[in-house]
Design a protein around this motif. Sequence first.
Motif, mmCIF file in Angstrom:
data_model
loop_
_atom_site.group_PDB
_atom_site.id
_atom_site.type_symbol
_atom_site.label_atom_id
_atom_site.label_comp_id
_atom_site.label_asym_id
_atom_site.label_seq_id
_atom_site.Cartn_x
_atom_site.Cartn_y
_atom_site.Cartn_z
ATOM 1 N N LEU A 265 18.257 39.220 -19.412
ATOM 2 C CA LEU A 265 16.811 39.095 -19.242
ATOM 3 C C LEU A 265 16.030 40.078 -20.106
ATOM 4 O O LEU A 265 15.030 39.712 -20.724
ATOM 5 C CB LEU A 265 16.441 39.297 -17.769
ATOM 6 N N ILE A 266 16.466 41.343 -20.129
ATOM 7 C CA ILE A 266 15.655 42.367 -20.795
ATOM 8 C C ILE A 266 16.429 43.140 -21.855
ATOM 9 O O ILE A 266 15.941 44.143 -22.359
ATOM 10 C CB ILE A 266 15.082 43.359 -19.767
ATOM 11 N N GLY A 267 17.632 42.689 -22.188
ATOM 12 C CA GLY A 267 18.428 43.409 -23.178
ATOM 13 C C GLY A 267 17.987 43.114 -24.604
ATOM 14 O O GLY A 267 16.959 42.493 -24.865
ATOM 15 N N THR A 268 18.794 43.571 -25.552
ATOM 16 C CA THR A 268 18.521 43.348 -26.972
ATOM 17 C C THR A 268 19.258 42.099 -27.440
ATOM 18 O O THR A 268 20.461 41.977 -27.215
ATOM 19 C CB THR A 268 18.984 44.551 -27.806
ATOM 20 N N PRO A 269 18.560 41.158 -28.065
ATOM 21 C CA PRO A 269 19.230 39.934 -28.525
ATOM 22 C C PRO A 269 20.202 40.218 -29.667
ATOM 23 O O PRO A 269 20.121 41.247 -30.334
ATOM 24 C CB PRO A 269 18.064 39.052 -28.989
ATOM 25 N N LYS A 270 21.121 39.276 -29.880
ATOM 26 C CA LYS A 270 22.085 39.381 -30.974
ATOM 27 C C LYS A 270 21.806 38.266 -31.976
ATOM 28 O O LYS A 270 21.525 37.136 -31.595
ATOM 29 C CB LYS A 270 23.508 39.271 -30.434
ATOM 30 N N LEU A 271 21.907 38.607 -33.248
ATOM 31 C CA LEU A 271 21.634 37.631 -34.301
ATOM 32 C C LEU A 271 22.618 37.844 -35.443
ATOM 33 O O LEU A 271 22.725 38.948 -35.980
ATOM 34 C CB LEU A 271 20.191 37.785 -34.806
ATOM 35 N N GLU A 272 23.352 36.790 -35.764
ATOM 36 C CA GLU A 272 24.299 36.828 -36.880
ATOM 37 C C GLU A 272 23.991 35.662 -37.820
ATOM 38 O O GLU A 272 23.809 34.528 -37.372
ATOM 39 C CB GLU A 272 25.742 36.711 -36.381
ATOM 40 N N VAL A 273 23.943 35.956 -39.131
ATOM 41 C CA VAL A 273 23.721 34.918 -40.141
ATOM 42 C C VAL A 273 25.005 34.782 -40.948
ATOM 43 O O VAL A 273 25.428 35.721 -41.627
ATOM 44 C CB VAL A 273 22.533 35.270 -41.059
ATOM 45 N N SER A 274 25.628 33.616 -40.843
ATOM 46 C CA SER A 274 26.914 33.405 -41.521
ATOM 47 C C SER A 274 26.745 32.821 -42.924
ATOM 48 O O SER A 274 27.588 33.033 -43.795
ATOM 49 C CB SER A 274 27.801 32.487 -40.678
ATOM 50 N N LEU A 275 25.673 32.080 -43.119
ATOM 51 C CA LEU A 275 25.421 31.528 -44.457
ATOM 52 C C LEU A 275 23.920 31.291 -44.619
ATOM 53 O O LEU A 275 23.224 31.027 -43.634
ATOM 54 C CB LEU A 275 26.211 30.228 -44.682
ATOM 55 N N SER B 122 24.980 28.598 -31.547
ATOM 56 C CA SER B 122 25.018 28.392 -33.000
ATOM 57 C C SER B 122 23.791 27.610 -33.465
ATOM 58 O O SER B 122 23.159 26.890 -32.691
ATOM 59 C CB SER B 122 26.293 27.645 -33.395
ATOM 60 N N PHE B 123 23.466 27.762 -34.747
ATOM 61 C CA PHE B 123 22.311 27.055 -35.301
ATOM 62 C C PHE B 123 22.535 26.786 -36.788
ATOM 63 O O PHE B 123 23.297 27.489 -37.455
ATOM 64 C CB PHE B 123 21.025 27.867 -35.111
ATOM 65 N N GLN B 124 21.869 25.746 -37.285
ATOM 66 C CA GLN B 124 21.841 25.424 -38.712
ATOM 67 C C GLN B 124 20.486 24.821 -39.044
ATOM 68 O O GLN B 124 19.916 24.078 -38.249
ATOM 69 C CB GLN B 124 22.950 24.437 -39.096
ATOM 70 N N LEU C 236 24.518 32.555 -35.585
ATOM 71 C CA LEU C 236 24.767 32.581 -34.144
ATOM 72 C C LEU C 236 23.798 33.541 -33.467
ATOM 73 O O LEU C 236 23.551 34.642 -33.973
ATOM 74 C CB LEU C 236 26.211 33.023 -33.879
ATOM 75 N N VAL C 237 23.241 33.113 -32.331
ATOM 76 C CA VAL C 237 22.429 33.988 -31.486
ATOM 77 C C VAL C 237 23.002 33.936 -30.067
ATOM 78 O O VAL C 237 23.779 33.044 -29.731
ATOM 79 C CB VAL C 237 20.940 33.566 -31.455
ATOM 80 N N SER C 238 22.604 34.898 -29.245
ATOM 81 C CA SER C 238 23.061 34.904 -27.857
ATOM 82 C C SER C 238 22.470 33.711 -27.115
ATOM 83 O O SER C 238 21.348 33.278 -27.391
ATOM 84 C CB SER C 238 22.633 36.201 -27.160
ATOM 85 N N LYS C 239 23.233 33.192 -26.159
ATOM 86 C CA LYS C 239 22.758 32.051 -25.376
ATOM 87 C C LYS C 239 21.476 32.421 -24.641
ATOM 88 O O LYS C 239 21.385 33.466 -24.014
ATOM 89 C CB LYS C 239 23.828 31.626 -24.374
ATOM 90 N N GLY C 240 20.486 31.544 -24.746
ATOM 91 C CA GLY C 240 19.227 31.775 -24.046
ATOM 92 C C GLY C 240 18.174 32.476 -24.874
ATOM 93 O O GLY C 240 17.009 32.521 -24.476
ATOM 94 N N ASP C 241 18.559 33.057 -26.021
ATOM 95 C CA ASP C 241 17.575 33.731 -26.867
ATOM 96 C C ASP C 241 16.814 32.706 -27.707
ATOM 97 O O ASP C 241 17.368 31.693 -28.137
ATOM 98 C CB ASP C 241 18.256 34.737 -27.794
ATOM 99 N N ALA C 242 15.537 32.999 -27.952
ATOM 100 C CA ALA C 242 14.707 32.125 -28.780
ATOM 101 C C ALA C 242 14.855 32.529 -30.246
ATOM 102 O O ALA C 242 14.944 33.717 -30.572
ATOM 103 C CB ALA C 242 13.253 32.219 -28.350
ATOM 104 N N LEU C 243 14.863 31.529 -31.137
ATOM 105 C CA LEU C 243 15.071 31.785 -32.567
ATOM 106 C C LEU C 243 13.966 31.123 -33.381
ATOM 107 O O LEU C 243 13.579 29.985 -33.123
ATOM 108 C CB LEU C 243 16.434 31.241 -33.008
ATOM 109 N N THR C 244 13.463 31.873 -34.364
ATOM 110 C CA THR C 244 12.526 31.301 -35.331
ATOM 111 C C THR C 244 13.008 31.640 -36.736
ATOM 112 O O THR C 244 13.590 32.701 -36.970
ATOM 113 C CB THR C 244 11.095 31.851 -35.149
ATOM 114 N N ILE C 245 12.763 30.710 -37.664
ATOM 115 C CA ILE C 245 13.042 30.936 -39.090
ATOM 116 C C ILE C 245 11.742 30.684 -39.828
ATOM 117 O O ILE C 245 11.188 29.582 -39.765
ATOM 118 C CB ILE C 245 14.156 30.014 -39.606
#
Length: 238
Positions: free
Chosen positions: A132-142, A180-182, A159-168
């Motif tokens: 809920l309040i931790g630091t998100p994880k973000l990895e870019v593989s390509l 995972s995301f692409q 890859l991001v942690s489950k439940g975290d919101a992602l914007t590009i």
Amino acid sequence: MEKQLNTNEFQKTLSEVLIELFDKKGISMDKLAAASNIPKRYVLALRDGDIKNLPAAPYVRGYLLKIGSILDVNGEILWKLYEREDTTKTSGEKDTLPYNRYATKPINKNWFIAAAIVLLVGGYLTVRLDDLIGTPKLEVSLPEEMTTVDASVVVIGGLVSKGDALTINNESILVSADGSFQKELLLEPGVNTIELKAKRFLGREISMTRQILYEPLEIPLNENGEPNKTINGETNEE
């Protein structure tokens, strides 16, 4: 030898009888309280007929038996006089013993249930606190940092942690159940900066950038300014 009260004395109140007995014996309230181990306030209440300030009936009977023994009269008769004056003759509130503050109190089962619920909720929140309040994880593989490409479209994934919101580049990206995301991005010639941001529900936000150099292929032109046709990889100049 205990003295028996006469018939006339039965017409009197307990207070009147006690006052006469005290006077005949010449005993003070202090001495009577000390000799009988009865609190002085109860001795005075009996003498004054102040029934409402006396303890429960079983205690009063014991007090009157002690007083009768000291005054050489039948304490049971004194008790009968008291019963006659007491408005509560049937078993009721006055016949119960005083509250014992040292007695073991029954345990309310509702407290156990409430405590169990609090512990379960607290344990669940502790486990989920980081989600809920931790630091998100973000990895870019390509692609890799400072990649040079000759195509106008590039795929960025990671890859991001489950439940975290992602914007590009400030565009919300759909993330798979496993995190995972692409995403395909259209590039401009030159250096393209791609910014990724991951945010936890009530927690922090982290960001990461990738720079991609897009160098389009140079296609030879003929004298008319049109791309030369190639046959088997060789330029055909007509």
